[in-house]
Design a protein around this motif. Structure first.
Motif, PDB file in Angstrom:
ATOM      1  N   GLU A 143       0.842  -1.197   0.000  1.00  0.00           N
ATOM      2  CA  GLU A 143       0.000   0.000   0.000  1.00  0.00           C
ATOM      3  C   GLU A 143       0.875   1.244   0.000  1.00  0.00           C
ATOM      4  OE1 GLU A 143      -3.272   0.054  -0.361  1.00  0.00           O
ATOM      5  OE2 GLU A 143      -3.383  -2.130  -0.336  1.00  0.00           O
ATOM      6  N   ALA A 144       0.452   2.250  -0.735  1.00  0.00           N
ATOM      7  CA  ALA A 144       1.158   3.522  -0.760  1.00  0.00           C
ATOM      8  C   ALA A 144       0.913   4.235   0.569  1.00  0.00           C
ATOM      9  CB  ALA A 144       0.667   4.388  -1.921  1.00  0.00           C
ATOM     10  N   SER A 145       1.948   4.917   1.065  1.00  0.00           N
ATOM     11  CA  SER A 145       1.830   5.590   2.356  1.00  0.00           C
ATOM     12  C   SER A 145       0.907   6.800   2.293  1.00  0.00           C
ATOM     13  CB  SER A 145       3.213   6.018   2.842  1.00  0.00           C
ATOM     14  OG  SER A 145       3.807   6.893   1.901  1.00  0.00           O
ATOM     15  N   ALA A 146       0.731   7.358   1.113  1.00  0.00           N
ATOM     16  CA  ALA A 146      -0.149   8.513   0.928  1.00  0.00           C
ATOM     17  C   ALA A 146      -0.696   8.472  -0.491  1.00  0.00           C
ATOM     18  CB  ALA A 146       0.616   9.820   1.163  1.00  0.00           C
ATOM     19  N   ALA A 147      -1.699   9.277  -0.734  1.00  0.00           N
ATOM     20  CA  ALA A 147      -2.312   9.324  -2.070  1.00  0.00           C
ATOM     21  C   ALA A 147      -1.572  10.326  -2.944  1.00  0.00           C
ATOM     22  CB  ALA A 147      -3.784   9.664  -1.962  1.00  0.00           C
ATOM     23  N   THR A 148      -0.266  10.092  -3.111  1.00  0.00           N
ATOM     24  CA  THR A 148       0.535  10.957  -3.973  1.00  0.00           C
ATOM     25  C   THR A 148       1.212  10.099  -5.032  1.00  0.00           C
ATOM     26  OG1 THR A 148       2.538  10.746  -2.637  1.00  0.00           O
ATOM     27  CG2 THR A 148       1.018  12.558  -2.061  1.00  0.00           C
ATOM     28  N   ILE A 149       1.658  10.737  -6.075  1.00  0.00           N
ATOM     29  CA  ILE A 149       2.339  10.020  -7.150  1.00  0.00           C
ATOM     30  C   ILE A 149       3.626   9.396  -6.620  1.00  0.00           C
ATOM     31  CG2 ILE A 149       3.478  10.301  -9.384  1.00  0.00           C
ATOM     32  CD1 ILE A 149       1.451  12.605  -9.902  1.00  0.00           C
ATOM     33  N   GLU A 150       4.388  10.168  -5.825  1.00  0.00           N
ATOM     34  CA  GLU A 150       5.666   9.690  -5.304  1.00  0.00           C
ATOM     35  C   GLU A 150       5.474   8.467  -4.403  1.00  0.00           C
ATOM     36  OE1 GLU A 150       4.634  12.923  -5.081  1.00  0.00           O
ATOM     37  OE2 GLU A 150       5.870  13.690  -6.722  1.00  0.00           O
ATOM     38  N   ALA A 151       4.475   8.520  -3.524  1.00  0.00           N
ATOM     39  CA  ALA A 151       4.214   7.395  -2.627  1.00  0.00           C
ATOM     40  C   ALA A 151       3.811   6.159  -3.430  1.00  0.00           C
ATOM     41  CB  ALA A 151       3.130   7.753  -1.620  1.00  0.00           C
ATOM     42  N   ASN A 152       3.016   6.343  -4.462  1.00  0.00           N
ATOM     43  CA  ASN A 152       2.615   5.211  -5.302  1.00  0.00           C
ATOM     44  C   ASN A 152       3.799   4.679  -6.097  1.00  0.00           C
ATOM     45  OD1 ASN A 152      -0.375   4.375  -5.367  1.00  0.00           O
ATOM     46  ND2 ASN A 152      -0.431   6.585  -5.106  1.00  0.00           N
ATOM     47  N   ASP A 153       4.694   5.558  -6.540  1.00  0.00           N
ATOM     48  CA  ASP A 153       5.889   5.105  -7.248  1.00  0.00           C
ATOM     49  C   ASP A 153       6.793   4.278  -6.330  1.00  0.00           C
ATOM     50  OD1 ASP A 153       5.047   6.265  -9.592  1.00  0.00           O
ATOM     51  OD2 ASP A 153       6.366   8.019  -9.442  1.00  0.00           O
ATOM     52  N   GLU A 154       6.936   4.702  -5.067  1.00  0.00           N
ATOM     53  CA  GLU A 154       7.730   3.930  -4.104  1.00  0.00           C
ATOM     54  C   GLU A 154       7.091   2.568  -3.852  1.00  0.00           C
ATOM     55  OE1 GLU A 154       8.404   6.139  -0.495  1.00  0.00           O
ATOM     56  OE2 GLU A 154       9.118   7.882  -1.602  1.00  0.00           O
ATOM     57  N   ALA A 155       5.784   2.559  -3.675  1.00  0.00           N
ATOM     58  CA  ALA A 155       5.077   1.293  -3.459  1.00  0.00           C
ATOM     59  C   ALA A 155       5.204   0.394  -4.691  1.00  0.00           C
ATOM     60  CB  ALA A 155       3.612   1.557  -3.122  1.00  0.00           C
ATOM     61  N   THR A 156       5.169   0.983  -5.880  1.00  0.00           N
ATOM     62  CA  THR A 156       5.329   0.215  -7.116  1.00  0.00           C
ATOM     63  C   THR A 156       6.720  -0.401  -7.185  1.00  0.00           C
ATOM     64  OG1 THR A 156       3.737   1.600  -8.272  1.00  0.00           O
ATOM     65  CG2 THR A 156       5.254   0.337  -9.643  1.00  0.00           C
ATOM     66  N   ALA A 157       7.737   0.365  -6.787  1.00  0.00           N
ATOM     67  CA  ALA A 157       9.106  -0.169  -6.786  1.00  0.00           C
ATOM     68  C   ALA A 157       9.214  -1.354  -5.824  1.00  0.00           C
ATOM     69  CB  ALA A 157      10.096   0.926  -6.407  1.00  0.00           C
ATOM     70  N   ASP A 158       8.628  -1.229  -4.646  1.00  0.00           N
ATOM     71  CA  ASP A 158       8.646  -2.334  -3.679  1.00  0.00           C
ATOM     72  C   ASP A 158       7.898  -3.545  -4.221  1.00  0.00           C
ATOM     73  OD1 ASP A 158      10.064  -0.743  -1.931  1.00  0.00           O
ATOM     74  OD2 ASP A 158       8.313  -0.219  -0.696  1.00  0.00           O
ATOM     75  N   MET A 159       6.737  -3.312  -4.793  1.00  0.00           N
ATOM     76  CA  MET A 159       5.929  -4.407  -5.332  1.00  0.00           C
ATOM     77  C   MET A 159       6.640  -5.052  -6.513  1.00  0.00           C
ATOM     78  SD  MET A 159       2.850  -5.584  -4.471  1.00  0.00           S
ATOM     79  CE  MET A 159       3.331  -7.275  -4.642  1.00  0.00           C
ATOM     80  N   SER A 160       7.350  -4.263  -7.314  1.00  0.00           N
ATOM     81  CA  SER A 160       8.098  -4.808  -8.458  1.00  0.00           C
ATOM     82  C   SER A 160       9.228  -5.710  -7.979  1.00  0.00           C
ATOM     83  CB  SER A 160       8.658  -3.689  -9.322  1.00  0.00           C
ATOM     84  OG  SER A 160       7.621  -3.028  -9.993  1.00  0.00           O
ATOM     85  N   ARG A 161       9.885  -5.332  -6.872  1.00  0.00           N
ATOM     86  CA  ARG A 161      10.942  -6.194  -6.319  1.00  0.00           C
ATOM     87  C   ARG A 161      10.346  -7.532  -5.871  1.00  0.00           C
ATOM     88  NH1 ARG A 161      13.161  -1.245  -4.911  1.00  0.00           N
ATOM     89  NH2 ARG A 161      12.012  -1.004  -2.956  1.00  0.00           N
ATOM     90  N   VAL A 162       9.194  -7.494  -5.237  1.00  0.00           N
ATOM     91  CA  VAL A 162       8.525  -8.722  -4.819  1.00  0.00           C
ATOM     92  C   VAL A 162       8.176  -9.563  -6.047  1.00  0.00           C
ATOM     93  CG1 VAL A 162       6.410  -9.644  -3.778  1.00  0.00           C
ATOM     94  CG2 VAL A 162       7.620  -7.760  -2.664  1.00  0.00           C
ATOM     95  N   ALA A 163       7.613  -8.917  -7.064  1.00  0.00           N
ATOM     96  CA  ALA A 163       7.229  -9.626  -8.288  1.00  0.00           C
ATOM     97  C   ALA A 163       8.452 -10.226  -8.984  1.00  0.00           C
ATOM     98  CB  ALA A 163       6.485  -8.684  -9.230  1.00  0.00           C
ATOM     99  N   ASP A 164       9.558  -9.465  -9.053  1.00  0.00           N
ATOM    100  CA  ASP A 164      10.779  -9.968  -9.693  1.00  0.00           C
ATOM    101  C   ASP A 164      11.298 -11.205  -8.968  1.00  0.00           C
ATOM    102  OD1 ASP A 164      10.671  -7.896 -11.525  1.00  0.00           O
ATOM    103  OD2 ASP A 164      12.191  -6.678 -10.499  1.00  0.00           O
ATOM    104  N   SER A 165      11.292 -11.159  -7.645  1.00  0.00           N
ATOM    105  CA  SER A 165      11.763 -12.286  -6.845  1.00  0.00           C
ATOM    106  C   SER A 165      10.891 -13.519  -7.082  1.00  0.00           C
ATOM    107  CB  SER A 165      11.742 -11.900  -5.366  1.00  0.00           C
ATOM    108  OG  SER A 165      11.957 -13.014  -4.553  1.00  0.00           O
ATOM    109  N   LEU A 166       9.590 -13.331  -7.069  1.00  0.00           N
ATOM    110  CA  LEU A 166       8.676 -14.453  -7.288  1.00  0.00           C
ATOM    111  C   LEU A 166       8.791 -14.994  -8.710  1.00  0.00           C
ATOM    112  CD1 LEU A 166       5.519 -13.219  -5.356  1.00  0.00           C
ATOM    113  CD2 LEU A 166       7.107 -15.024  -4.675  1.00  0.00           C
TER     114      LEU A 166
END
Length: 171
Positions: A112-135
């Protein structure tokens, strides 16, 4: 030929509003209807501006959702591979397959993004992408072993097992 400027404005308003709202009740051509149409046009302009302002955030949220879908798809491939390996667990152990790869894992939760901002969603996307890459990497390793074993003939399977045992014994 003279055309009334209010009539021109009326037709332009009707055209814009129907383009935005679809088929709406316009009324007739009168001063009151023209005032109502101007008010609706101002609301339309505000709706358009709000949608344009939200577009980058919506795109960032879409990227986060796509990364989560990738993680879920990889998790599903891992589960399928685990089931396939379960039938030949002993053989895969002999061949040296890393059995830690098939240990059960829980379905990935969306970061989940920490806030409803583009930057927070980009950070959450980077984290989720790392999880997806690992899986995805884990799924590739598992499914590679599964497909390799499935493509062997029984003689090739026996030969691979004999060579793996001989290698372990140092022969």
């Amino acid at each position: 030929m003279y055309q009334n400027p209010e009539r021109t404005e009326y037709e332009a308003l009707v055209s814009r509003l129907r383009g935005h709202y679809g088929n709406i009740d316009i009324g007739g051509y009168s001063h009151n209807d023209l005032l109502r149409l101007r008010k609706l046009d101002a609301q339309r302009a505000a709706d358009v501006a709000r949608a344009q302002a939200a577009q980058p955030l919506n795109e960032a949220i879409g990227h986060l959702n796509a990364a989560h879908r990738r993680a879920i798809a990889a998790w599903q491939k891992i589960e399928e591979g685990r089931k396939s390996i379960a039938g030949n667990t002993r053989e895969h152990q002999i061949l040296g397959f890393d059995m830690a790869l098939i240990e059960p894992i829980e379905m990935p939760k969306k970061v989940e993004a920490s806030a409803a901002t583009i930057e927070a969603n980009d950070e959450a996307t980077a984290d989720m992408s790392r999880v997806a890459d690992s899986l995805e990497a884990r799924a590739r390793k598992i499914n590679s072993a599964v497909s390799q074993w499935a493509n062997y003939t029984p003689d090739q399977q026996n030969r691979a097992l004999i060579l793996a045992i001989a290698d372990r014994l140092g022969m």
